[in-house]
Design a protein around this motif. Structure first.
Motif, PDB file in Angstrom:
ATOM      1  N   SER A 165      20.595  46.457 -25.192  1.00 36.31           N
ATOM      2  CA  SER A 165      19.190  46.162 -25.685  1.00 36.31           C
ATOM      3  C   SER A 165      18.497  44.806 -25.933  1.00 36.31           C
ATOM      4  CB  SER A 165      19.208  46.842 -27.294  1.00 36.31           C
ATOM      5  OG  SER A 165      18.182  46.424 -27.979  1.00 36.31           O
ATOM      6  N   LEU A 166      19.454  43.900 -26.433  1.00 34.71           N
ATOM      7  CA  LEU A 166      19.103  42.464 -26.394  1.00 34.71           C
ATOM      8  C   LEU A 166      18.464  42.043 -25.316  1.00 34.71           C
ATOM      9  CD1 LEU A 166      21.394  41.037 -29.022  1.00 34.71           C
ATOM     10  CD2 LEU A 166      19.030  41.612 -29.121  1.00 34.71           C
TER      11      LEU A 166
ATOM     12  N   VAL B  39      22.332  38.570 -35.298  1.00 33.04           N
ATOM     13  CA  VAL B  39      22.566  40.031 -35.142  1.00 33.04           C
ATOM     14  C   VAL B  39      23.362  40.495 -36.480  1.00 33.04           C
ATOM     15  CG1 VAL B  39      23.538  41.864 -33.810  1.00 33.04           C
ATOM     16  CG2 VAL B  39      22.728  39.884 -32.768  1.00 33.04           C
TER      17      VAL B  39
ATOM     18  N   GLU C  57      17.064  43.736 -22.721  1.00 28.36           N
ATOM     19  CA  GLU C  57      15.908  44.375 -22.513  1.00 28.36           C
ATOM     20  C   GLU C  57      14.976  43.650 -23.188  1.00 28.36           C
ATOM     21  OE1 GLU C  57      15.447  48.575 -23.231  1.00 28.36           O
ATOM     22  OE2 GLU C  57      13.343  48.428 -22.957  1.00 28.36           O
ATOM     23  N   ALA C  58      15.251  43.174 -24.551  1.00 28.57           N
ATOM     24  CA  ALA C  58      14.186  42.394 -25.267  1.00 28.57           C
ATOM     25  C   ALA C  58      13.954  41.080 -24.637  1.00 28.57           C
ATOM     26  CB  ALA C  58      14.842  42.479 -26.745  1.00 28.57           C
TER      27      ALA C  58
ATOM     28  N   THR D 241      11.583  41.459 -21.528  1.00 30.75           N
ATOM     29  CA  THR D 241      10.281  41.856 -21.842  1.00 30.75           C
ATOM     30  C   THR D 241       9.569  41.096 -22.871  1.00 30.75           C
ATOM     31  OG1 THR D 241      11.310  43.561 -23.454  1.00 30.75           O
ATOM     32  CG2 THR D 241      10.785  44.225 -21.256  1.00 30.75           C
ATOM     33  N   LEU D 242      10.233  40.591 -23.966  1.00 28.65           N
ATOM     34  CA  LEU D 242       9.618  39.980 -25.254  1.00 28.65           C
ATOM     35  C   LEU D 242      10.053  38.352 -25.170  1.00 28.65           C
ATOM     36  CD1 LEU D 242       7.886  40.203 -27.596  1.00 28.65           C
ATOM     37  CD2 LEU D 242      10.163  40.286 -28.952  1.00 28.65           C
TER      38      LEU D 242
END
Lengths: 89, 89
Positions: free
Chosen positions: A58-59, A47, A61-62, A65-66
């Motif tokens: 945010s991470l 980071v 969520e990433a 999802t990703l």
């Protein structure tokens, strides 16, 4: 540079063919006493800047999802490793 | 039942196309501020009986020979999680 480690594992109810293959191979190769193996993923994200609560959210969520497939996998942990403060990374 | 978690990562000098793909996808999906991503593996092994030093040495050998490819990967950690004593697994 701080690092966030994301741990992803197949959901408990999902069959894990890779883990099953490893579990079957272990006794053939002479390693006894392992009743079950599950295989997941480990991501190391470097980071830029500080890992604030906002960055971590945010991470997260990433990660869901990703980095993982939420149908079959769980993000079981996000770990923050800061070489500057911990000296262990 | 105690669990041993094996962490495997690509060696630092090895190109990691999966990690590169993730790193390239993150900004496209709106996640900024990640300079690099590396993808490895995480294995959870359920051990029958106690995890003695002998069992751990055997598992370390299994990790370096069967769970990882020593040409391109490093076993970076073996963690013992005992639900009975730790309550965190």
């Amino acid at each position: 540079m701080p690092r966030v480690v994301v741990h992803v594992m197949p959901k408990p109810e999902i069959l894990d063919p890779q883990g099953k293959a490893v579990a079957a191979a272990l006794p053939r190769l002479g390693f006894e006493g392992i009743s079950s193996v599950r295989q997941g993923k480990r991501f190391e994200l470097e980071v830029e800047g500080e890992v604030t609560d906002e960055v971590l959210a945010s991470l997260r969520e990433a990660a869901t999802t990703l980095l993982s497939n939420p149908v079959i996998e769980d993000v079981i942990a996000l770990e923050v490793e800061d070489p500057a403060t911990e000296g262990q990374a």
